[in-house]
Design a protein around this motif. Structure first.
Motif, PDB file in Angstrom:
ATOM      1  N   GLY A   1     -14.856 -22.344 -21.389  1.00 19.81           N
ATOM      2  CA  GLY A   1     -13.610 -22.331 -20.636  1.00 19.81           C
ATOM      3  C   GLY A   1     -13.651 -21.299 -19.533  1.00 19.81           C
ATOM      4  N   GLU A   2     -12.507 -21.123 -18.909  1.00 21.84           N
ATOM      5  CA  GLU A   2     -12.414 -20.168 -17.815  1.00 21.84           C
ATOM      6  C   GLU A   2     -11.035 -19.527 -17.792  1.00 21.84           C
ATOM      7  OE1 GLU A   2     -11.187 -22.927 -14.037  1.00 21.84           O
ATOM      8  OE2 GLU A   2     -13.308 -22.845 -14.537  1.00 21.84           O
ATOM      9  N   THR A   3     -10.966 -18.410 -17.079  1.00 24.68           N
ATOM     10  CA  THR A   3      -9.712 -17.712 -16.870  1.00 24.68           C
ATOM     11  C   THR A   3      -9.759 -17.037 -15.511  1.00 24.68           C
ATOM     12  OG1 THR A   3      -8.116 -16.222 -17.908  1.00 24.68           O
ATOM     13  CG2 THR A   3     -10.400 -15.518 -17.914  1.00 24.68           C
ATOM     14  N   VAL A   4      -8.589 -16.717 -14.967  1.00 20.59           N
ATOM     15  CA  VAL A   4      -8.512 -15.982 -13.707  1.00 20.59           C
ATOM     16  C   VAL A   4      -8.007 -14.585 -14.015  1.00 20.59           C
ATOM     17  CG1 VAL A   4      -7.432 -15.840 -11.435  1.00 20.59           C
ATOM     18  CG2 VAL A   4      -8.157 -18.056 -12.326  1.00 20.59           C
ATOM     19  N   LEU A   5      -8.758 -13.597 -13.593  1.00 21.13           N
ATOM     20  CA  LEU A   5      -8.464 -12.188 -13.812  1.00 21.13           C
ATOM     21  C   LEU A   5      -8.132 -11.563 -12.462  1.00 21.13           C
ATOM     22  CD1 LEU A   5      -8.660  -9.504 -15.511  1.00 21.13           C
ATOM     23  CD2 LEU A   5     -11.093  -9.544 -14.991  1.00 21.13           C
ATOM     24  N   THR A   6      -7.042 -10.807 -12.378  1.00 19.31           N
ATOM     25  CA  THR A   6      -6.651 -10.143 -11.136  1.00 19.31           C
ATOM     26  C   THR A   6      -6.922  -8.655 -11.242  1.00 19.31           C
ATOM     27  OG1 THR A   6      -4.926 -11.787 -10.752  1.00 19.31           O
ATOM     28  CG2 THR A   6      -4.747  -9.727  -9.537  1.00 19.31           C
ATOM     29  N   VAL A   7      -7.654  -8.120 -10.249  1.00 15.72           N
ATOM     30  CA  VAL A   7      -7.977  -6.699 -10.209  1.00 15.72           C
ATOM     31  C   VAL A   7      -7.431  -6.130  -8.897  1.00 15.72           C
ATOM     32  CG1 VAL A   7      -9.805  -4.961 -10.230  1.00 15.72           C
ATOM     33  CG2 VAL A   7     -10.089  -7.068 -11.552  1.00 15.72           C
ATOM     34  N   PRO A   8      -6.483  -5.181  -8.961  1.00 16.83           N
ATOM     35  CA  PRO A   8      -6.006  -4.549  -7.733  1.00 16.83           C
ATOM     36  C   PRO A   8      -7.070  -3.595  -7.196  1.00 16.83           C
ATOM     37  CG  PRO A   8      -4.899  -3.614  -9.641  1.00 16.83           C
ATOM     38  CD  PRO A   8      -5.781  -4.708 -10.149  1.00 16.83           C
ATOM     39  N   VAL A   9      -7.284  -3.638  -5.877  1.00 16.05           N
ATOM     40  CA  VAL A   9      -8.267  -2.752  -5.253  1.00 16.05           C
ATOM     41  C   VAL A   9      -7.599  -1.951  -4.150  1.00 16.05           C
ATOM     42  CG1 VAL A   9     -10.246  -4.230  -5.793  1.00 16.05           C
ATOM     43  CG2 VAL A   9      -9.087  -4.485  -3.599  1.00 16.05           C
ATOM     44  N   SER A  10      -8.161  -0.801  -3.859  1.00 16.16           N
ATOM     45  CA  SER A  10      -7.668   0.086  -2.801  1.00 16.16           C
ATOM     46  C   SER A  10      -8.702   0.162  -1.694  1.00 16.16           C
ATOM     47  CB  SER A  10      -7.444   1.501  -3.347  1.00 16.16           C
ATOM     48  OG  SER A  10      -6.501   1.475  -4.380  1.00 16.16           O
ATOM     49  N   VAL A  11      -8.207   0.170  -0.464  1.00 20.20           N
ATOM     50  CA  VAL A  11      -9.050   0.328   0.714  1.00 20.20           C
ATOM     51  C   VAL A  11      -8.602   1.606   1.402  1.00 20.20           C
ATOM     52  CG1 VAL A  11      -9.796  -0.683   2.896  1.00 20.20           C
ATOM     53  CG2 VAL A  11      -9.159  -2.178   0.983  1.00 20.20           C
ATOM     54  N   SER A  12      -9.503   2.568   1.501  1.00 20.32           N
ATOM     55  CA  SER A  12      -9.126   3.817   2.157  1.00 20.32           C
ATOM     56  C   SER A  12      -8.983   3.577   3.656  1.00 20.32           C
ATOM     57  CB  SER A  12     -10.179   4.895   1.901  1.00 20.32           C
ATOM     58  OG  SER A  12     -11.364   4.598   2.620  1.00 20.32           O
ATOM     59  N   ALA A  13      -8.205   4.430   4.307  1.00 20.32           N
ATOM     60  CA  ALA A  13      -8.037   4.328   5.757  1.00 20.32           C
ATOM     61  C   ALA A  13      -9.392   4.451   6.446  1.00 20.32           C
ATOM     62  CB  ALA A  13      -7.076   5.409   6.249  1.00 20.32           C
ATOM     63  N   PHE A  14     -10.263   5.309   5.949  1.00 16.59           N
ATOM     64  CA  PHE A  14     -11.589   5.489   6.540  1.00 16.59           C
ATOM     65  C   PHE A  14     -12.389   4.195   6.483  1.00 16.59           C
ATOM     66  CE2 PHE A  14     -16.103   6.622   6.034  1.00 16.59           C
ATOM     67  CZ  PHE A  14     -16.314   7.206   7.273  1.00 16.59           C
ATOM     68  N   SER A  15     -12.368   3.505   5.330  1.00 15.65           N
ATOM     69  CA  SER A  15     -13.101   2.245   5.199  1.00 15.65           C
ATOM     70  C   SER A  15     -12.542   1.184   6.137  1.00 15.65           C
ATOM     71  CB  SER A  15     -13.034   1.729   3.762  1.00 15.65           C
ATOM     72  OG  SER A  15     -13.754   2.565   2.904  1.00 15.65           O
ATOM     73  N   ALA A  16     -11.215   1.135   6.267  1.00 17.58           N
ATOM     74  CA  ALA A  16     -10.598   0.150   7.153  1.00 17.58           C
ATOM     75  C   ALA A  16     -10.972   0.425   8.600  1.00 17.58           C
ATOM     76  CB  ALA A  16      -9.085   0.166   6.967  1.00 17.58           C
ATOM     77  N   ILE A  17     -10.953   1.699   9.017  1.00 16.83           N
ATOM     78  CA  ILE A  17     -11.316   2.054  10.393  1.00 16.83           C
ATOM     79  C   ILE A  17     -12.785   1.728  10.650  1.00 16.83           C
ATOM     80  CG2 ILE A  17     -11.646   4.017  11.950  1.00 16.83           C
ATOM     81  CD1 ILE A  17      -9.079   5.212  10.680  1.00 16.83           C
TER      82      ILE A  17
ATOM     83  N   GLY B   1       0.823  -1.205   0.000  1.00 18.80           N
ATOM     84  CA  GLY B   1       0.000   0.000   0.000  1.00 18.80           C
ATOM     85  C   GLY B   1       0.854   1.250   0.000  1.00 18.80           C
ATOM     86  N   GLN B   2       0.188   2.394  -0.042  1.00 20.74           N
ATOM     87  CA  GLN B   2       0.866   3.684  -0.001  1.00 20.74           C
ATOM     88  C   GLN B   2       0.216   4.527   1.080  1.00 20.74           C
ATOM     89  OE1 GLN B   2       0.644   5.385  -3.888  1.00 20.74           O
ATOM     90  NE2 GLN B   2       1.799   3.752  -4.851  1.00 20.74           N
ATOM     91  N   GLY B   3       1.020   5.050   1.983  1.00 20.26           N
ATOM     92  CA  GLY B   3       0.482   5.883   3.049  1.00 20.26           C
ATOM     93  C   GLY B   3      -0.456   5.079   3.927  1.00 20.26           C
TER      94      GLY B   3
END
Length: 160
Positions: A100-116, A48-50
């Motif tokens: 068929g199938e595939t695996v897709l990776t999506v990076p997500v961000s969690v704000s400090a407010f959401s985590a708190i 993460g950042q910050g």
């Protein structure tokens, strides 16, 4: 008569109308496509950042159709305990093969407010297992446009 047709003779207008009717009939006869099946295959931590937390959400995308589905980008939103927790986008391109199938990776961000907010929600003695989640998102692109999806279930986070 529409002004567009004034420059055409009667036989040409009839031929143009016939071609238009064939084109519309061809579109109407396209077979129905079954929706894609999208499930959360895993969640892994990222640097993460910050005060922001980052995670990689892995989605297993299954295509029950007899033609491949191309995509060019994805977006998703993750809810925990009925509250928005994380969002993310990916410009990944690819194709889900026919049947068929595939695996897709999506990076997500969690704000400090959401985590708190989530931490305070768990401060009442709630356990870290069987936490309800909902993932909503879309795969963009391809001949059939945007495909929306959702998945829900429960997360078990033992040992945290």
């Amino acid at each position: 008569m529409h002004p567009f047709f004034h420059g055409f003779s009667s036989p040409r207008r009839a031929a143009l109308a016939g071609l238009l009717a064939l084109a519309l009939a061809g579109c109407a006869s396209l077979p129905g496509r079954d929706p894609l099946n999208v499930q959360v295959a895993g969640i892994e931590p990222l640097e993460g950042q910050g005060l922001e937390m980052r995670m990689a959400v892995k989605l297993r995308v299954q295509n029950p159709n007899d033609s491949a589905v191309d995509y060019d980008g994805a977006a998703l939103e993750l809810e925990l305990n009925g509250k928005r927790f994380a969002t993310g986008v990916s410009n990944e391109r690819g194709s889900v093969p026919r049947f068929g199938e595939t695996v897709l990776t999506v990076p997500v961000s969690v704000s400090a407010f959401s985590a708190i907010r989530q931490a305070l929600g768990l401060a009442d003695g709630s356990r870290l297992d069987n936490i309800p989640y909902v993932v909503r998102g879309k795969l963009s692109g391809g001949m059939f446009g945007t495909t929306r999806f959702s998945d829900s279930g429960q997360l078990n986070l033992p040992g945290i």
